[in-house]
Write a protein that holds these residues in place. Structure first.
Motif, PDB file in Angstrom:
ATOM      1  N   ASN A 123      70.981 -36.734  57.129  1.00 39.56           N
ATOM      2  CA  ASN A 123      70.996 -35.440  57.819  1.00 39.56           C
ATOM      3  C   ASN A 123      69.806 -35.217  58.741  1.00 39.56           C
ATOM      4  OD1 ASN A 123      72.040 -34.686  54.670  1.00 39.56           O
ATOM      5  ND2 ASN A 123      73.450 -34.324  56.365  1.00 39.56           N
ATOM      6  N   GLY A 124      69.219 -36.302  59.248  1.00 40.78           N
ATOM      7  CA  GLY A 124      68.120 -36.148  60.193  1.00 40.78           C
ATOM      8  C   GLY A 124      66.829 -35.656  59.576  1.00 40.78           C
ATOM      9  N   LEU A 125      66.755 -35.595  58.251  1.00 44.81           N
ATOM     10  CA  LEU A 125      65.547 -35.099  57.581  1.00 44.81           C
ATOM     11  C   LEU A 125      64.662 -36.293  57.224  1.00 44.81           C
ATOM     12  CD1 LEU A 125      67.174 -32.418  55.237  1.00 44.81           C
ATOM     13  CD2 LEU A 125      66.016 -32.046  57.424  1.00 44.81           C
TER      14      LEU A 125
ATOM     15  N   SER B  96      71.029 -25.210  53.731  1.00 41.12           N
ATOM     16  CA  SER B  96      72.114 -24.468  54.384  1.00 41.12           C
ATOM     17  C   SER B  96      71.625 -23.824  55.671  1.00 41.12           C
ATOM     18  CB  SER B  96      72.672 -23.405  53.436  1.00 41.12           C
ATOM     19  OG  SER B  96      73.313 -24.000  52.328  1.00 41.12           O
ATOM     20  N   HIS B  97      70.412 -23.299  55.654  1.00 46.09           N
ATOM     21  CA  HIS B  97      69.834 -22.719  56.874  1.00 46.09           C
ATOM     22  C   HIS B  97      69.589 -23.798  57.925  1.00 46.09           C
ATOM     23  CE1 HIS B  97      69.086 -18.444  56.049  1.00 46.09           C
ATOM     24  NE2 HIS B  97      68.893 -18.792  54.785  1.00 46.09           N
ATOM     25  N   ILE B  98      69.143 -24.974  57.477  1.00 45.73           N
ATOM     26  CA  ILE B  98      68.921 -26.073  58.426  1.00 45.73           C
ATOM     27  C   ILE B  98      70.227 -26.437  59.121  1.00 45.73           C
ATOM     28  CG2 ILE B  98      68.404 -28.552  58.578  1.00 45.73           C
ATOM     29  CD1 ILE B  98      66.231 -28.108  56.479  1.00 45.73           C
TER      30      ILE B  98
ATOM     31  N   PRO C 158      63.993 -23.335  58.978  1.00 50.45           N
ATOM     32  CA  PRO C 158      63.946 -21.907  58.629  1.00 50.45           C
ATOM     33  C   PRO C 158      62.644 -21.509  57.934  1.00 50.45           C
ATOM     34  CG  PRO C 158      65.267 -23.104  57.030  1.00 50.45           C
ATOM     35  CD  PRO C 158      64.851 -24.104  58.061  1.00 50.45           C
ATOM     36  N   GLU C 159      61.867 -20.690  58.588  1.00 50.40           N
ATOM     37  CA  GLU C 159      60.552 -20.304  58.066  1.00 50.40           C
ATOM     38  C   GLU C 159      60.664 -19.525  56.752  1.00 50.40           C
ATOM     39  OE1 GLU C 159      56.640 -17.626  59.294  1.00 50.40           O
ATOM     40  OE2 GLU C 159      58.293 -17.889  60.704  1.00 50.40           O
TER      41      GLU C 159
END
Length: 810
Positions: free
Chosen positions: A411-413, A696-698, A711-712
């Motif tokens: 997932n690009g992380l 989920s925010h990512i 997401p901060e």
């Protein structure tokens, strides 16, 4: 390291610049023929190296029967008949004989889409030393026949690509190792000059290590070009080691590491039924257990088994008492299987350490697939922690198959790689083993970002898997990627400039830890829970609260007072670990819990050693989907914020008299996060899974392409316990999202940084916890002015690119 990277390769190197609507589809079959000018009465063995399973295909000789009958062989200056082969993307290999292998060959080779001249799309005239001629087809060869080259032309192309970068050969790393290799000599060509071209390409980029030479001639080539360290692949074979020494004692002395196995599984699971059951009994007895602990009179009544369903059958037929005994047998069988695996590789290490020179390292490559894709390590893979802690190998090693896109593997992380490295680092902590890494093919940005991420977590050896070249490899190769050339060269040169601090540097002490219970994986193979740990680790790192990853043995053996905050989400954890964590809380630590955490022990029995500290009753629901709501965090009147939350995987409800303080509430007023003071410490309990909320925010912020938005507030929800416990940060940044690892040595600190947002920062203010600093410089910015403030140094600089290393010298 066989990998399913076909799509990744296309996307990295070609798809971005091609329109398939304009491409001519490769034929399903093609035809090949030859005309030899330099010899008479010739035939050729024909095979292809293809880029998918089964990887290699052998065909009948040209002409068919020519290997047996002289009358059928091809006359000088005459064409052979057409031979049909698959139209796959491949390297076509012709080995010419008459009947002995030709010493040299001058030949014309034609490729056709039909079995006659009307379909010819490529004619190649070439002269080669030796009997082998190999033709490299690009993936789009029918549309672009001009790109069909001999492997000699390919090797010359690669060398020109590297030379075009005008790379400095000064100040390259001496201690840090960068490996890869070039295959094909002997199988695809016999002229050693072709091989030299490929090796020169690697040397220009800065590669200083490669595979062990097969003979003295190969070693002479390595020495001529400048390779000064080698890796061997030896699964414990004493005779192989002795034969390697016969090649050259000098080369033998330059072996740095020996690969025992690539991507091994849990060998013990397959050996259980082959070994005497008495071995299992002795293992269990060594753990302090006796037959009566299994509700048995003697050991002969106790059998090993790994299928959890057997417990249900025993309980149905024999009742709860025998089911409890079966649970113990099941648990210890899995531990015994890992014990077998550990000893299997430990015996290899012990054997080879007697054969190779002192200091030679041994390693297995732990595949990242189960963790990155499946979210868990056991029971199918070796237990990384215990392999290192028991010194089964002397070098801890894993790999990455990650790419930058949100929809790609991982997932690009890229920070997931930090999680893998921190497992290795914990595994290596007892015997001080170094860390190594296979950094797989990618573009320049990915190579730099992945390389700096693992270096920031303590890796000292990188193998860029796998140069190839493309014409000799199956599905993993980067020889035709100028973008990867640039990335490899950049990482190596930046390390060369900073090696005096980076190489001896070790990650600074961590005040935060995440528990990784392999006991949980014995009882529940739900990988989503493992992904939760990774998301927690990433979010904490982005908040600059870097976390160790510790298993059951480390919880037992470590002095946990070194940590201020420990995160625990696993449902199953041995009783002795739970007691140790309870003590950690009572003495002043903060333990962070999630739904179902520590509700059961190693035998799947309910326990309240830790859950009784929450201060309320909890009831967890396993989520079938995702709920979206809001959470309001209220630490104090001046420190509140609200954010959307995605509730997935698990959700807990709190009931009974509420003793803890509510520090977070959902929009319906129900508790989201509570804190309960326990003697000198505290428990912080989340009723949802904040790591999955973070991810989920990512996904919401990065629907396609690179992952550059983070997401901060979702991060802060995770790091909240660190704020409450007043955990000091070693690194503070004024803006942006960074992977930042601080490596400490006697001479100072190296701050290795990756710009995760991929956008320039005009002025980045940094505050770094480092004492005794007299000089600061940056790879990208040169000398930096700074000021001291107690235990910290403060400075500012632009961060214009993707990566940088800041050197803080004493």
């Amino acid at each position: 390291m066989k990998k399913f990277t076909w799509i990744a390769f296309l996307s990295l190197f070609v798809l971005s610049s091609l329109s398939f609507s304009q491409q001519k589809k490769n034929p399903e079959k093609i035809y090949v023929r030859f005309k030899v000018f330099s010899a008479d009465s010739v035939y050729a063995y024909l095979k292809t190296f293809i880029h998918h399973s089964p990887w290699y295909v052998s065909y009948s000789a040209i002409p068919r029967g020519g290997e047996n009958y002289a009358r059928m062989r091809i006359k000088q200056d005459k064409y052979s008949p057409w031979a049909e082969i698959s139209g796959d993307w491949a390297t076509i290999v012709l080995d010419f004989r008459n009947p002995e292998p030709l010493e040299n060959v001058d030949v014309e080779i034609q490729l056709s889409a039909k079995d006659d001249e009307s379909g010819i799309f490529k004619t190649i005239r070439t002269q080669e030393k030796g009997s082998i001629v190999a033709i490299s087809l690009p993936f789009d060869y029918y549309s672009n026949p001009d790109n069909i080259l001999t492997v000699r032309q390919e090797s010359e192309k690669h060398l020109k690509m590297a030379q075009s970068l005008n790379l400095s050969q000064e100040n390259l790393p001496k201690e840090f190792s960068f490996y890869t290799g070039a295959s094909g000599y002997g199988s695809l060509y016999k002229d050693i000059e072709i091989w030299k071209n490929e090796l020169k390409t690697l040397k220009i980029l800065g590669i200083n290590g490669t595979s062990y030479p097969g003979d003295q001639q190969q070693y002479d080539v390595y020495r001529e070009i400048g390779f000064d360290r080698f890796v061997s692949h030896n699964p414990g074979n004493v005779n192989q080691a002795k034969n390697e020494k016969k090649v050259s004692e000098q080369a033998f002395s330059k072996i740095q590491a020996v690969v025992l196995a690539d991507e091994p599984g849990n060998y013990g699971l397959y050996k259980l039924n082959e070994l005497p059951v008495e071995d299992f009994h002795r293992f269990v007895e060594s753990k302090g257990l006796k037959p009566k602990d299994f509700n048995a009179k003697d050991w002969s009544d106790i059998k090993s088994f790994t299928d959890r369903k057997e417990i249900e059958k025993i309980e149905f037929n024999w009742g709860p008492k025998y089911a409890d005994a079966a649970r113990k047998a099941y648990y210890w069988t899995h531990r015994y299987a890992q014990h077998i695996t550990i000893n299997y590789f430990k015996n290899m290490t012990d054997t080879l350490e007697k054969e190779y020179n002192p200091g030679v390292l041994t390693f297995v490559n732990y595949t990242d697939h189960p963790l990155i894709l499946g979210g868990m390590m056991c029971p199918g893979s070796p237990d990384w922690f215990e392999m290192g802690l028991n010194r089964a190998t002397t070098l801890m090693w894993t790999e990455d198959w990650m790419y930058a896109g949100i929809r790609s593997w991982g997932n690009g992380l890229y920070q997931r790689l930090g999680f893998l490295c921190d497992i290795l680092r914990s595994a290596a902590s007892k015997h001080n083993q170094p860390l190594g890494f296979y950094n797989t093919m990618d573009g320049e940005d990915g190579i730099r970002m992945k390389g700096f991420t693992v270096i920031a977590h303590g890796v000292k050896i990188i193998d860029y898997f796998y140069y190839g070249p493309t014409y000799s490899a199956t599905e993993n190769y980067w020889s035709d990627s100028i973008s990867q050339y640039k990335g490899v060269a950049k990482v190596i040169r930046d390390i060369g400039k900073s090696e005096d601090l980076v190489y001896p540097g070790k990650p600074v002490k961590r005040d935060v830890a995440i528990v990784y219970s392999t006991t949980e994986e014995i009882w529940d193979q739900n990988g989503a829970k493992g992904h939760e740990k990774q998301y927690l680790h990433i979010a904490l790192a982005q908040q600059m609260y870097h976390a160790d990853v510790i298993n059951e043995t480390l919880i037992d053996e470590k002095d946990l007072s070194q940590y201020r905050v420990i995160y625990l989400m696993d449902k199953h954890l041995p009783v002795f670990n739970q007691k140790k964590l309870r003590e950690f809380v009572e003495k002043g630590g903060t333990l962070v819990l999630f739904p179902e955490a520590a509700e059961r022990d190693e035998y799947d029995k309910p326990t309240d050693i830790i859950t009784s500290l929450i201060g309320v009753e909890t009831n967890t629901t396993i989520m079938q989907g995702t709920e979206k709501t809001k959470v309001l965090l209220n630490l104090d009147p001046e420190n509140t914020f609200e954010d959307d939350v995605y509730i997935t995987l698990k959700k807990a409800e709190i009931s009974g008299k509420l003793k803890p303080q509510i520090i977070g509430s959902f929009s319906d007023g129900k508790a989201a996060i509570v804190q309960n003071k326990v003697k000198k410490g505290s428990i912080i309990y989340y009723t949802f899974m904040p790591g999955h909320n973070f991810f989920s925010h990512i996904r919401e912020l990065n629907k396609e392409g690179y992952v550059t938005n983070f997401p901060e507030k979702a991060r802060r929800i995770i790091s909240l316990p660190c704020e409450i416990a007043k955990v000091p940060r070693y690194i503070e940044v004024s803006q942006g999202i960074f992977e930042a690892g601080l490596l400490e040595s006697e001479k100072g600190f190296a701050l290795v940084m990756v710009n995760l947002e991929r956008k320039p920062v005009e002025k980045l203010d940094l505050r770094v916890r480092a004492q005794g600093i007299n000089k600061i410089e940056s790879i990208e910015n040169g000398k930096i002015e700074f000021k001291k403030e107690k235990d910290y140094v403060l400075f500012s600089m632009p961060f214009s690119g993707l990566t940088d290393i800041i050197l803080l010298r004493k």
